[in-house]
Design a protein around this motif. Sequence first.
Motif, PDB file in Angstrom:
ATOM      1  N   GLU A  68      48.723   6.859  11.917  1.00 46.22           N
ATOM      2  CA  GLU A  68      48.144   6.570  13.034  1.00 46.22           C
ATOM      3  C   GLU A  68      46.667   6.183  12.804  1.00 46.22           C
ATOM      4  O   GLU A  68      46.260   6.566  11.723  1.00 46.22           O
ATOM      5  CB  GLU A  68      47.911   7.641  14.006  1.00 46.22           C
ATOM      6  CG  GLU A  68      49.136   8.270  14.538  1.00 46.22           C
ATOM      7  CD  GLU A  68      49.211   9.344  15.672  1.00 46.22           C
ATOM      8  OE1 GLU A  68      48.142   9.603  16.117  1.00 46.22           O
ATOM      9  OE2 GLU A  68      50.274  10.039  15.875  1.00 46.22           O
ATOM     10  N   GLU A  69      46.229   5.064  13.288  1.00 41.07           N
ATOM     11  CA  GLU A  69      44.796   4.529  12.928  1.00 41.07           C
ATOM     12  C   GLU A  69      43.718   5.648  13.755  1.00 41.07           C
ATOM     13  O   GLU A  69      44.109   6.376  14.686  1.00 41.07           O
ATOM     14  CB  GLU A  69      44.740   3.282  13.985  1.00 41.07           C
ATOM     15  CG  GLU A  69      45.375   2.153  13.282  1.00 41.07           C
ATOM     16  CD  GLU A  69      44.800   1.574  11.992  1.00 41.07           C
ATOM     17  OE1 GLU A  69      43.542   1.494  11.838  1.00 41.07           O
ATOM     18  OE2 GLU A  69      45.714   1.402  11.275  1.00 41.07           O
ATOM     19  N   PRO A  70      42.794   5.602  13.253  1.00 40.14           N
ATOM     20  CA  PRO A  70      41.478   6.345  13.861  1.00 40.14           C
ATOM     21  C   PRO A  70      41.433   5.969  15.182  1.00 40.14           C
ATOM     22  O   PRO A  70      41.494   4.884  15.566  1.00 40.14           O
ATOM     23  CB  PRO A  70      40.188   6.342  12.903  1.00 40.14           C
ATOM     24  CG  PRO A  70      40.739   5.620  11.687  1.00 40.14           C
ATOM     25  CD  PRO A  70      42.003   4.981  12.080  1.00 40.14           C
ATOM     26  N   ILE A  71      41.208   6.900  16.303  1.00 38.25           N
ATOM     27  CA  ILE A  71      40.838   6.581  17.579  1.00 38.25           C
ATOM     28  C   ILE A  71      39.278   6.273  17.618  1.00 38.25           C
ATOM     29  O   ILE A  71      38.480   7.354  17.354  1.00 38.25           O
ATOM     30  CB  ILE A  71      41.258   7.456  18.314  1.00 38.25           C
ATOM     31  CG1 ILE A  71      42.484   7.852  18.360  1.00 38.25           C
ATOM     32  CG2 ILE A  71      40.795   7.345  19.843  1.00 38.25           C
ATOM     33  CD1 ILE A  71      43.152   8.944  19.087  1.00 38.25           C
ATOM     34  N   ILE A  72      39.007   5.210  18.293  1.00 35.43           N
ATOM     35  CA  ILE A  72      37.474   4.826  18.573  1.00 35.43           C
ATOM     36  C   ILE A  72      37.213   4.506  19.875  1.00 35.43           C
ATOM     37  O   ILE A  72      37.947   3.689  20.443  1.00 35.43           O
ATOM     38  CB  ILE A  72      36.866   3.559  17.566  1.00 35.43           C
ATOM     39  CG1 ILE A  72      36.958   3.978  16.141  1.00 35.43           C
ATOM     40  CG2 ILE A  72      35.542   3.245  17.871  1.00 35.43           C
ATOM     41  CD1 ILE A  72      37.288   2.734  15.384  1.00 35.43           C
TER      42      ILE A  72
END
Length: 159
Positions: A68-72
Amino acid sequence: MAVRKILQYGDKRLNSICDKVFKVDGKILNLVDDMMDTLYEGNGIGLAAPQIGVLKRVILIDLGNEEEEPIIVINPKITAKSGNEKDYEGCLSYLGHEGEVFRPTNVTVEGMNIKGKPVTYKAEGLLARAFCHEIDHLDGILYMSKAEEMYELAEEEEE
């Protein structure tokens, strides 16, 4: 990109209400890059812009899942919540401590991504807790003020 100094408990900027972001420009993108570098250097799972002295409504969450990509999220807002669970929390702005805090078990968060497009996250468990913790930072609220009980962590001895 740079690792920034994380403000520590007692710094008045941590109690400030942050300003809304109206335009995702180079300054905001640089801020996000710096937040990522700082978060990974500090070994945390979340960081809010005020923790590095920038009073803007920007949060970053990375639970460490490789796939999963980091959440921004820029201008995040909790639009729905349910459940209630007490668990331990810590903070990069109050190292060496943790506290037991009640948080919703499920939240819906709306905001915008780094492209300025609307995003919605439905989160549960640890991710819901992280959203609540980081969004509190944007309103000048530290988890210690919500903790049922606080604990000082014992330092691990190196062998």
